[in-house]
Design a protein around this motif. Structure first.
Motif, PDB file in Angstrom:
ATOM      1  N   PHE A  68      10.333 -14.368 -12.966  1.00 19.50           N
ATOM      2  CA  PHE A  68       9.523 -13.155 -12.989  1.00 19.50           C
ATOM      3  C   PHE A  68       9.818 -12.318 -11.738  1.00 19.50           C
ATOM      4  O   PHE A  68       9.885 -12.855 -10.638  1.00 19.50           O
ATOM      5  N   ALA A  70       8.436  -8.622 -10.566  1.00 26.15           N
ATOM      6  CA  ALA A  70       7.162  -8.143 -10.001  1.00 26.15           C
ATOM      7  C   ALA A  70       6.584  -7.115 -10.961  1.00 26.15           C
ATOM      8  O   ALA A  70       7.305  -6.517 -11.758  1.00 26.15           O
ATOM      9  N   THR A  72       3.601  -3.755 -11.353  1.00 22.23           N
ATOM     10  CA  THR A  72       2.730  -2.791 -10.685  1.00 22.23           C
ATOM     11  C   THR A  72       1.335  -2.926 -11.279  1.00 22.23           C
ATOM     12  O   THR A  72       1.192  -2.993 -12.503  1.00 22.23           O
ATOM     13  N   SER A  73       0.338  -3.006 -10.416  1.00 24.70           N
ATOM     14  CA  SER A  73      -1.052  -2.977 -10.885  1.00 24.70           C
ATOM     15  C   SER A  73      -1.724  -1.785 -10.242  1.00 24.70           C
ATOM     16  O   SER A  73      -1.420  -1.446  -9.107  1.00 24.70           O
ATOM     17  N   GLU A 310       8.513 -16.861  -9.166  1.00 25.83           N
ATOM     18  CA  GLU A 310       8.484 -15.453  -8.758  1.00 25.83           C
ATOM     19  C   GLU A 310       8.400 -15.307  -7.244  1.00 25.83           C
ATOM     20  O   GLU A 310       7.790 -16.130  -6.572  1.00 25.83           O
ATOM     21  N   SER A 315       5.989  -4.853  -6.584  1.00 29.79           N
ATOM     22  CA  SER A 315       7.041  -4.008  -7.157  1.00 29.79           C
ATOM     23  C   SER A 315       7.547  -2.936  -6.187  1.00 29.79           C
ATOM     24  O   SER A 315       8.462  -2.187  -6.517  1.00 29.79           O
ATOM     25  N   ALA A 316       6.940  -2.861  -4.996  1.00 32.42           N
ATOM     26  CA  ALA A 316       7.329  -1.894  -3.956  1.00 32.42           C
ATOM     27  C   ALA A 316       7.778  -0.553  -4.560  1.00 32.42           C
ATOM     28  O   ALA A 316       8.935  -0.148  -4.393  1.00 32.42           O
ATOM     29  N   LYS A 318       7.714   2.478  -3.890  1.00 30.33           N
ATOM     30  CA  LYS A 318       8.386   3.548  -3.144  1.00 30.33           C
ATOM     31  C   LYS A 318       9.885   3.288  -2.995  1.00 30.33           C
ATOM     32  O   LYS A 318      10.644   4.211  -2.729  1.00 30.33           O
ATOM     33  N   TYR A 319      10.325   2.055  -3.178  1.00 32.17           N
ATOM     34  CA  TYR A 319      11.762   1.762  -3.076  1.00 32.17           C
ATOM     35  C   TYR A 319      12.444   1.690  -4.435  1.00 32.17           C
ATOM     36  O   TYR A 319      13.647   1.506  -4.531  1.00 32.17           O
ATOM     37  N   VAL A 327      16.194  -3.573  -1.120  1.00 34.82           N
ATOM     38  CA  VAL A 327      15.276  -4.679  -0.804  1.00 34.82           C
ATOM     39  C   VAL A 327      16.000  -6.023  -0.749  1.00 34.82           C
ATOM     40  O   VAL A 327      17.079  -6.201  -1.320  1.00 34.82           O
ATOM     41  N   ASN A 328      15.360  -6.943  -0.080  1.00 33.28           N
ATOM     42  CA  ASN A 328      15.949  -8.265   0.145  1.00 33.28           C
ATOM     43  C   ASN A 328      15.775  -9.142  -1.105  1.00 33.28           C
ATOM     44  O   ASN A 328      14.644  -9.388  -1.528  1.00 33.28           O
ATOM     45  N   TYR A 368      17.668  -4.402   5.266  1.00 35.08           N
ATOM     46  CA  TYR A 368      16.968  -3.542   6.240  1.00 35.08           C
ATOM     47  C   TYR A 368      15.803  -4.246   6.922  1.00 35.08           C
ATOM     48  O   TYR A 368      15.536  -4.028   8.100  1.00 35.08           O
ATOM     49  N   ASP A 369      15.089  -5.085   6.163  1.00 29.83           N
ATOM     50  CA  ASP A 369      13.928  -5.767   6.771  1.00 29.83           C
ATOM     51  C   ASP A 369      14.375  -6.691   7.900  1.00 29.83           C
ATOM     52  O   ASP A 369      13.729  -6.796   8.935  1.00 29.83           O
TER      53      ASP A 369
HETATM   54  P1  NAI Z   1       4.762  -4.914  -2.243  1.00 32.61           P
HETATM   55  O1  NAI Z   1       5.030  -6.348  -2.016  1.00 32.61           O
HETATM   56  O2  NAI Z   1       5.275  -4.343  -3.491  1.00 32.61           O
HETATM   57  O3  NAI Z   1       5.370  -4.074  -1.051  1.00 32.61           O
HETATM   58  C1  NAI Z   1       4.857  -4.017   0.266  1.00 32.61           C
HETATM   59  C2  NAI Z   1       5.955  -3.730   1.249  1.00 32.61           C
HETATM   60  O4  NAI Z   1       6.645  -4.925   1.535  1.00 32.61           O
HETATM   61  C3  NAI Z   1       7.044  -2.791   0.718  1.00 32.61           C
HETATM   62  O5  NAI Z   1       6.728  -1.471   0.905  1.00 32.61           O
HETATM   63  C4  NAI Z   1       8.210  -3.236   1.555  1.00 32.61           C
HETATM   64  O6  NAI Z   1       8.122  -2.644   2.832  1.00 32.61           O
HETATM   65  C5  NAI Z   1       8.005  -4.697   1.697  1.00 32.61           C
HETATM   66  N1  NAI Z   1       8.750  -5.493   0.710  1.00 32.61           N
HETATM   67  C6  NAI Z   1       8.309  -5.989  -0.475  1.00 32.61           C
HETATM   68  N2  NAI Z   1       9.263  -6.691  -1.075  1.00 32.61           N
HETATM   69  C7  NAI Z   1      10.336  -6.646  -0.271  1.00 32.61           C
HETATM   70  C8  NAI Z   1      11.650  -7.190  -0.350  1.00 32.61           C
HETATM   71  N3  NAI Z   1      12.048  -7.934  -1.389  1.00 32.61           N
HETATM   72  N4  NAI Z   1      12.507  -6.905   0.648  1.00 32.61           N
HETATM   73  C9  NAI Z   1      12.132  -6.177   1.680  1.00 32.61           C
HETATM   74  N5  NAI Z   1      10.918  -5.655   1.830  1.00 32.61           N
HETATM   75  C10 NAI Z   1      10.022  -5.880   0.855  1.00 32.61           C
HETATM   76  O7  NAI Z   1       3.173  -4.724  -2.157  1.00 32.61           O
HETATM   77  P2  NAI Z   1       2.265  -3.432  -2.341  1.00 32.61           P
HETATM   78  O8  NAI Z   1       2.941  -2.218  -1.811  1.00 32.61           O
HETATM   79  O9  NAI Z   1       0.954  -3.811  -1.817  1.00 32.61           O
HETATM   80  O10 NAI Z   1       2.094  -3.270  -3.911  1.00 32.61           O
HETATM   81  C11 NAI Z   1       2.965  -2.517  -4.740  1.00 32.61           C
HETATM   82  C12 NAI Z   1       2.649  -2.826  -6.192  1.00 32.61           C
HETATM   83  O11 NAI Z   1       3.001  -4.188  -6.471  1.00 32.61           O
HETATM   84  C13 NAI Z   1       1.167  -2.676  -6.536  1.00 32.61           C
HETATM   85  O12 NAI Z   1       1.063  -2.067  -7.788  1.00 32.61           O
HETATM   86  C14 NAI Z   1       0.670  -4.105  -6.584  1.00 32.61           C
HETATM   87  O13 NAI Z   1      -0.426  -4.255  -7.432  1.00 32.61           O
HETATM   88  C15 NAI Z   1       1.889  -4.849  -7.064  1.00 32.61           C
HETATM   89  N6  NAI Z   1       1.954  -6.268  -6.695  1.00 32.61           N
HETATM   90  C16 NAI Z   1       2.453  -7.132  -7.616  1.00 32.61           C
HETATM   91  C17 NAI Z   1       2.620  -8.455  -7.331  1.00 32.61           C
HETATM   92  C18 NAI Z   1       3.262  -9.319  -8.355  1.00 32.61           C
HETATM   93  O14 NAI Z   1       3.931  -8.826  -9.241  1.00 32.61           O
HETATM   94  N7  NAI Z   1       3.126 -10.629  -8.295  1.00 32.61           N
HETATM   95  C19 NAI Z   1       2.224  -9.019  -6.029  1.00 32.61           C
HETATM   96  C20 NAI Z   1       1.778  -8.019  -5.083  1.00 32.61           C
HETATM   97  C21 NAI Z   1       1.631  -6.696  -5.429  1.00 32.61           C
END
Ligand code: NAI
Ligand code: MG
Length: 398
Positions: A68, A70, A72-73, A310, A315-316, A318-319, A327-328, A368-369
């Motif tokens: 899995f 990721a 978006t919620s 997973e 789903s980050a 913005k990227y 992303v990594n 980048y991270d």
């Molecule tokens: P996020 O994990 O998507 O991103 C937060 C930040 O972490 C990003 O802006 C980026 O700077 C960094 N990041 C995340 N993954 C990375 C990677 N593989 N490599 C490098 N940097 C990385 O969390 P955010 O922004 O709170 O949520 C975005 C969406 O994702 C929301 O809709 C949320 O509900 C959903 N979400 C889904 C999850 C899942 O599918 N299990 C878990 C967490 C959030």
């Protein structure tokens, strides 16, 4: 070796690129599988009013193993507004498909290993004696109960009469909340069952025994949350005494644990907690080993053999639309290694982990991270590896 069928669930945003690259790594390692893609996520919410269609559930039921990416919620009201016009105002309520998967298949065991890689510039460091700097190597595995507790979904705002009457039988409710109008009350429950609590505890102890960890730490708050946390700790004491006398049982409070994990993270081995506290403590440990680009997880039901693997990141969004994905992919690659362990492909998993370790230690290819850049589209021009370039580097080591 019989060819496996793996269900892929890319989901939304960066879920797709990290999953695509991970499959290239699996191929390069010689893992033979057919991949069938399952529909999940925001697109299916918007167009079908269901982010987890029944056909996806059927696919997982049939093939048992899923990778899995990721999803978006979004909050309830925002989600409702994004439905296509035909589905608006039909009373459809969004709920997270990943939580749905956990509950549908009873994926009650969630395992989140956090292990430092040598040479990772994101590793946690701390001050030692005098002017010295120490870099403790972390190797903690968090077992999080994945289906109950605060994420069990039993909650109300303005609770129905029967619930309210039930609550009013508790003296503390009467004393602390009895004068608040019902309409002003929101209640989320934290329910633990003995069965699920025993399963997560035993999974933790078994893992400690199998892989030689000296301790299992129950990370809850039994001094305050007496019934649920208290039950988990008491059961842990009984299980340890009866079946795992050679493994030490430690007990920490979640709040104190979050402080201690920056003081002595190397002391912890296996950690076990309920749903919410397990989520918190696993993110805390993940921060010590490089953060979301490195945090992997497995969730499974040992009885049915169904497992979903997973990265813990989301789903980050913005990227997601960058022309080149930055992303990594390591968190997803590591999650795939957990899948390989789950289906007894230990050597294959070991091989991939070794390749990842070599790339990180060599330090030539870094996303980048790892370079501590802010994640903008021009990071690749500035020397960061793209998602694909990182996968290529891992493949080259294989
Ligand atoms: P996020 O994990 O998507 O991103 C937060 C930040 O972490 C990003 O802006 C980026 O700077 C960094 N990041 C995340 N993954 C990375 C990677 N593989 N490599 C490098 N940097 C990385 O969390 P955010 O922004 O709170 O949520 C975005 C969406 O994702 C929301 O809709 C949320 O509900 C959903 N979400 C889904 C999850 C899942 O599918 N299990 C878990 C967490 C959030
Ligand atoms: Mg989380």
């Amino acid at each position: 070796m019989a060819k496996r069928t793996i269900v892929t669930l890319p989901g939304d945003g960066i879920g797709k690129p990290v999953l695509d690259e991970t499959i290239r790594v699996l191929d390069a390692a010689g893992f033979e599988a057919d991949y069938i893609e399952g529909d999940i996520g925001w697109e299916f919410w918007k167009t079908e009013g269901n982010p987890l269609p029944q056909r996806t559930i059927d696919l997982i039921e049939k093939h048992k193993i899923a990778l899995f990416g990721a999803i978006t919620s979004k909050p309830k009201d925002e989600a409702a507004n994004e439905l296509i016009p035909e589905l608006q105002n039909k009373g459809l309520v969004y709920s997270s498909p990943i939580v749905g998967l956990r509950q549908h298949f009873g994926l009650d065991i969630c395992m989140r290993p956090t292990r430092s890689y040598k040479g990772n510039p994101l590793n946690f460091i701390r001050r030692g004696k005098g002017e010295s700097i120490e870099e403790p190597m972390v190797d903690a595995v968090i077992f999080r109960q994945n289906t109950e507790g605060l994420y069990g979904g039993v909650e109300w705002s303005n609770p129905p009469d029967k619930v309210y009457e039930g609550l009013m039988t508790h003296p503390k409710f009467v004393k602390n909340f009895g004068k608040t109008p019902k309409e002003e009350l929101s209640v989320s429950t934290r329910i633990f069952t003995k069965k699920a609590t025993e399963r997560i505890l035993r999974a933790a102890f078994d893992h400690a025994k199998k892989f030689g960890y000296k301790s299992v730490t129950v990370c809850e708050k039994p001094n305050v949350i007496r019934e649920t946390s208290g039950m988990m700790y008491k059961m842990a004491q009984q299980i340890q005494k009866a079946d795992y006398p050679n493994i030490e049982l430690w007990n920490t409070n979640i709040d104190a644990q979050m402080m201690w994990l920056t003081k002595n993270p190397e002391n912890y081995g296996v950690i076990v907690a309920g749903n919410m506290f397990g989520d918190i403590v696993s993110d805390g440990f993940a921060g010590l080993i490089g953060g979301l680009g490195f945090a992997c997880s497995a969730q499974f039901n040992p009885d049915s053999g169904i497992g979903v693997f997973e990265p813990t990141h989301g789903s980050a969004p913005k990227y997601a639309d960058y022309p080149v994905s930055i992303v990594n992919p390591i968190a997803m690659v590591e999650s795939a290694c957990m899948m390989l362990d789950f289906i007894d492909e230990f050597e294959m998993a070991k091989k991939i982990r070794k390749a990842v370790a070599e790339v990180i230690e060599e330090g030539k290819v870094r996303t980048y991270d790892m370079m501590k850049m802010s994640g903008r589209p021009d990071v690749v021009e500035k020397g960061a590896a793209s998602t694909t370039a990182m996968a290529d580097a891992i493949i080259a080591k294989l």
